[in-house]
Design a protein around this motif. Structure first.
Motif, PDB file in Angstrom:
ATOM      1  N   ASN A  85       0.869  -1.235  -0.001  1.00 52.29           N
ATOM      2  CA  ASN A  85      -0.081  -0.076   0.011  1.00 52.29           C
ATOM      3  C   ASN A  85       0.777   1.250  -0.015  1.00 52.29           C
ATOM      4  O   ASN A  85       0.584   2.329  -0.616  1.00 52.29           O
ATOM      5  CB  ASN A  85      -1.035  -0.067   1.088  1.00 52.29           C
ATOM      6  CG  ASN A  85      -1.727   1.224   1.094  1.00 52.29           C
ATOM      7  OD1 ASN A  85      -2.598   1.486   0.266  1.00 52.29           O
ATOM      8  ND2 ASN A  85      -1.747   1.973   2.178  1.00 52.29           N
ATOM      9  N   VAL A  86       1.821   1.273   0.820  1.00 53.66           N
ATOM     10  CA  VAL A  86       2.973   2.330   0.764  1.00 53.66           C
ATOM     11  C   VAL A  86       3.351   2.675  -0.643  1.00 53.66           C
ATOM     12  O   VAL A  86       3.384   3.981  -1.122  1.00 53.66           O
ATOM     13  CB  VAL A  86       4.239   2.057   1.621  1.00 53.66           C
ATOM     14  CG1 VAL A  86       5.235   3.140   1.325  1.00 53.66           C
ATOM     15  CG2 VAL A  86       3.613   2.010   3.063  1.00 53.66           C
ATOM     16  N   VAL A 137       1.823   1.682  -3.659  1.00 52.83           N
ATOM     17  CA  VAL A 137       0.752   2.235  -4.602  1.00 52.83           C
ATOM     18  C   VAL A 137       0.268   3.605  -4.309  1.00 52.83           C
ATOM     19  O   VAL A 137      -0.027   4.526  -5.212  1.00 52.83           O
ATOM     20  CB  VAL A 137      -0.427   1.097  -4.160  1.00 52.83           C
ATOM     21  CG1 VAL A 137      -1.820   1.663  -4.793  1.00 52.83           C
ATOM     22  CG2 VAL A 137      -0.181  -0.126  -4.592  1.00 52.83           C
ATOM     23  N   GLN A 138       0.400   4.112  -2.641  1.00 55.16           N
ATOM     24  CA  GLN A 138      -0.080   5.388  -2.788  1.00 55.16           C
ATOM     25  C   GLN A 138       0.979   6.323  -3.118  1.00 55.16           C
ATOM     26  O   GLN A 138       0.829   7.562  -3.464  1.00 55.16           O
ATOM     27  CB  GLN A 138      -0.172   5.676  -0.907  1.00 55.16           C
ATOM     28  CG  GLN A 138      -1.388   4.658  -0.641  1.00 55.16           C
ATOM     29  CD  GLN A 138      -2.556   5.511  -1.210  1.00 55.16           C
ATOM     30  OE1 GLN A 138      -2.964   6.544  -1.406  1.00 55.16           O
ATOM     31  NE2 GLN A 138      -3.486   4.332  -1.017  1.00 55.16           N
ATOM     32  N   ALA A 139       2.382   5.884  -3.129  1.00 56.22           N
ATOM     33  CA  ALA A 139       3.344   6.867  -3.474  1.00 56.22           C
ATOM     34  C   ALA A 139       3.314   7.021  -4.882  1.00 56.22           C
ATOM     35  O   ALA A 139       3.765   8.332  -5.427  1.00 56.22           O
ATOM     36  CB  ALA A 139       4.728   6.271  -3.122  1.00 56.22           C
ATOM     37  N   SER A 177       0.673   6.684  -7.138  1.00 56.80           N
ATOM     38  CA  SER A 177      -0.840   6.437  -7.553  1.00 56.80           C
ATOM     39  C   SER A 177      -1.096   7.706  -8.459  1.00 56.80           C
ATOM     40  O   SER A 177      -1.699   7.322  -9.364  1.00 56.80           O
ATOM     41  CB  SER A 177      -1.885   6.781  -6.339  1.00 56.80           C
ATOM     42  OG  SER A 177      -1.471   8.045  -5.621  1.00 56.80           O
ATOM     43  N   LYS A 178      -0.077   8.952  -8.594  1.00 59.47           N
ATOM     44  CA  LYS A 178      -0.561   9.930  -9.532  1.00 59.47           C
ATOM     45  C   LYS A 178       0.648   9.934 -10.411  1.00 59.47           C
ATOM     46  O   LYS A 178       0.879  10.704 -11.351  1.00 59.47           O
ATOM     47  CB  LYS A 178      -0.555  11.172  -8.695  1.00 59.47           C
ATOM     48  CG  LYS A 178      -1.923  11.241  -8.104  1.00 59.47           C
ATOM     49  CD  LYS A 178      -1.845  12.519  -7.571  1.00 59.47           C
ATOM     50  CE  LYS A 178      -3.354  12.742  -6.616  1.00 59.47           C
ATOM     51  NZ  LYS A 178      -3.409  14.110  -5.920  1.00 59.47           N
ATOM     52  N   TYR A 222       1.917  13.648   6.772  1.00 60.82           N
ATOM     53  CA  TYR A 222       0.767  12.928   7.037  1.00 60.82           C
ATOM     54  C   TYR A 222      -0.301  13.820   7.642  1.00 60.82           C
ATOM     55  O   TYR A 222      -1.367  14.006   7.253  1.00 60.82           O
ATOM     56  CB  TYR A 222       0.840  11.545   7.583  1.00 60.82           C
ATOM     57  CG  TYR A 222      -0.286  10.674   7.496  1.00 60.82           C
ATOM     58  CD1 TYR A 222      -0.747  10.285   6.398  1.00 60.82           C
ATOM     59  CD2 TYR A 222      -1.249  10.583   8.517  1.00 60.82           C
ATOM     60  CE1 TYR A 222      -1.864   9.128   6.098  1.00 60.82           C
ATOM     61  CE2 TYR A 222      -2.294   9.872   8.294  1.00 60.82           C
ATOM     62  CZ  TYR A 222      -2.574   9.103   7.345  1.00 60.82           C
ATOM     63  OH  TYR A 222      -3.746   8.454   7.105  1.00 60.82           O
ATOM     64  N   THR A 250      -0.338  13.641   1.745  1.00 65.66           N
ATOM     65  CA  THR A 250       0.183  11.974   1.746  1.00 65.66           C
ATOM     66  C   THR A 250       1.178  11.684   0.993  1.00 65.66           C
ATOM     67  O   THR A 250       1.729  10.733   1.120  1.00 65.66           O
ATOM     68  CB  THR A 250      -1.274  11.337   1.603  1.00 65.66           C
ATOM     69  OG1 THR A 250      -1.859  11.769   0.535  1.00 65.66           O
ATOM     70  CG2 THR A 250      -2.270  11.570   2.750  1.00 65.66           C
ATOM     71  N   GLU A 251       0.929  12.130  -0.345  1.00 70.02           N
ATOM     72  CA  GLU A 251       2.039  11.817  -1.226  1.00 70.02           C
ATOM     73  C   GLU A 251       3.570  11.833  -0.873  1.00 70.02           C
ATOM     74  O   GLU A 251       4.175  10.972  -1.241  1.00 70.02           O
ATOM     75  CB  GLU A 251       1.790  12.691  -2.732  1.00 70.02           C
ATOM     76  CG  GLU A 251       0.422  12.344  -3.318  1.00 70.02           C
ATOM     77  CD  GLU A 251       0.273  12.998  -4.631  1.00 70.02           C
ATOM     78  OE1 GLU A 251       0.877  13.743  -4.663  1.00 70.02           O
ATOM     79  OE2 GLU A 251      -0.987  13.240  -5.006  1.00 70.02           O
ATOM     80  N   PHE A 309       4.114   9.208   1.670  1.00 69.67           N
ATOM     81  CA  PHE A 309       4.307   8.019   1.288  1.00 69.67           C
ATOM     82  C   PHE A 309       5.600   8.032   0.497  1.00 69.67           C
ATOM     83  O   PHE A 309       6.260   6.805   0.271  1.00 69.67           O
ATOM     84  CB  PHE A 309       3.019   7.623   0.350  1.00 69.67           C
ATOM     85  CG  PHE A 309       1.949   7.056   1.149  1.00 69.67           C
ATOM     86  CD1 PHE A 309       2.175   5.958   2.045  1.00 69.67           C
ATOM     87  CD2 PHE A 309       0.706   7.949   1.272  1.00 69.67           C
ATOM     88  CE1 PHE A 309       0.988   5.505   2.691  1.00 69.67           C
ATOM     89  CE2 PHE A 309      -0.409   7.411   2.039  1.00 69.67           C
ATOM     90  CZ  PHE A 309      -0.227   6.080   2.693  1.00 69.67           C
ATOM     91  N   SER A 310       6.027   8.888  -0.127  1.00 73.48           N
ATOM     92  CA  SER A 310       7.213   8.896  -0.996  1.00 73.48           C
ATOM     93  C   SER A 310       8.564   8.714   0.250  1.00 73.48           C
ATOM     94  O   SER A 310       9.495   8.138  -0.092  1.00 73.48           O
ATOM     95  CB  SER A 310       7.328  10.377  -1.509  1.00 73.48           C
ATOM     96  OG  SER A 310       6.573  10.527  -2.761  1.00 73.48           O
TER      97      SER A 310
END
Length: 350
Positions: A113-114, A116-118, A120-121, A316, A321-322, A325-326
């Motif tokens: 998940n870390v 994926v969230q990092a 995601s864009k 956070y 969040t980006e 997570f990065s």
């Protein structure tokens, strides 16, 4: 047994076992009594080019000691157990399934998940996040703390382990218990203790004001906190190895006139090198991932006293969040590198 050679054709075999008759020393017209340790004159009679070579039994004992010694984090080699039983019953299969499910829920899914969230864009925002000045400052502080803690605690750990293992003195158990304090004290309490000592109203406050040297909410305080929490790893990895190590090689080296430094560098260090590397790896991992003590003593000042772990928390909480997570991805990458190096050390110790 040690084999002492002056040249490829001239060797002296010396044994420390007791016997009732003298042993003949090959190629040297001398007799060495087996019921006492060889004297220094025995070795001085040979040329100055003497060098020692460990016999196979000594090497075998050394590997056995290394493979069976370990500190609080466990041994430094893989398990040598026999072949396990086959999972052939429904109960065993359910137990294995529960174990894998637990690992997936606690470890695999959060890690994935870390990433994926990092990303995601896309890769572009990720690169933009890791090139921000605040992020780079956090990386710099993390690396600096690791660069300070690892060498200092390595020297401290090696010195303390040798002194504790090689000597008996009053209060030895107390000293060993004090070395375990960072394992039992909460990191947050550690940070609070440092604040109470070096803060504005602390015990050393007058001295700090007189010198103008800031410790709290500055890098020196963060370094002290990191040194405290990473102190036991090297010493606790080395003490079991040194306690079980055969001292025959060190005694033979001293008999031949070697200094303490030469004995350490040429005899002791090769015997403890894998345990030492393992302790250094654990020290570095804890230094990079420390949060509680550093959070209290640093003040978590953005762009000044933030480490990567503090940057994750701050980003956070600010709903960035980006960026959080990065930073977590970078910490995960450092953890993977640490595990890779740890695995190589374990393979080399086999």
């Amino acid at each position: 047994m040690l084999r002492v050679c002056a040249s490829p054709r001239t060797c002296v075999q010396v044994t420390h076992h007791r016997c009732n008759r003298p042993q003949k020393v090959n190629s040297l017209s001398r007799q060495v009594q087996c019921d006492r340790t060889p004297s220094a004159s025995t070795f001085r009679s040979a040329p100055n080019t003497l060098h020692t070579k460990s016999a196979p039994p000594v090497v075998s004992r050394r590997r056995h000691v290394i493979q069976n010694a370990g500190g609080p984090a466990g041994g430094i080699t893989k398990s040598k157990g026999g072949k396990g039983k086959e999972v052939d019953t429904l109960g065993k299969k359910l137990l294995v399934g529960v174990a894998f499910g637990y690992l997936a829920l606690v470890l695999v899914v959060p890690t994935l998940n870390v990433f994926v969230q990092a990303f995601s864009k896309g890769i572009g925002p990720f690169i933009a996040n890791i090139t921000e000045p605040d992020f780079l400052q956090a990386v710099k502080m993390t690396l600096l703390l690791s660069a300070v803690a690892v060498p200092i605690n390595t020297v401290f750990g090696v010195t303390s382990a040798i002194l504790i293992s090689r000597n008996e003195f009053p209060g030895k158990l107390v000293v060993m218990s004090m070395l375990d304090l960072p394992f039992s004290i909460s990191p947050v309490v550690t940070g609070l203790m440092l604040v109470l000592l070096y803060g504005r109203e602390g015990w050393f406050a007058p001295l700090i004001r007189a010198t103008g040297f800031n410790i709290v909410f500055a890098f020196p305080g963060m370094a002290l906190a990191t040194l405290f929490v990473t102190m036991p790893f090297v010493v606790r990895e080395l003490i079991p190895i040194l306690d079980t190590m055969d001292l025959a090689e060190e005694e033979a080296a001293r008999t031949m006139g070697a200094t303490d430094w030469q004995v350490f560098w040429n005899v002791t260090l090769p015997n403890i090198r894998y345990g030492l590397l393992y302790g250094i790896i654990l020290t570095n991992a804890r230094a990079m991932g420390e949060f509680g003590a550093v959070s209290v003593i640093s003040g978590n000042i953005i762009g000044k006293t933030q480490t990567l772990t503090l940057f994750v928390e701050g980003a956070y909480k600010e709903y960035n969040t980006e960026a959080a997570f990065s930073a977590a991805v970078l910490l995960s990458f450092l953890a993977v590198v640490t595990l890779f190096v740890k695995g190589k050390v374990e393979e080399s110790a086999e």
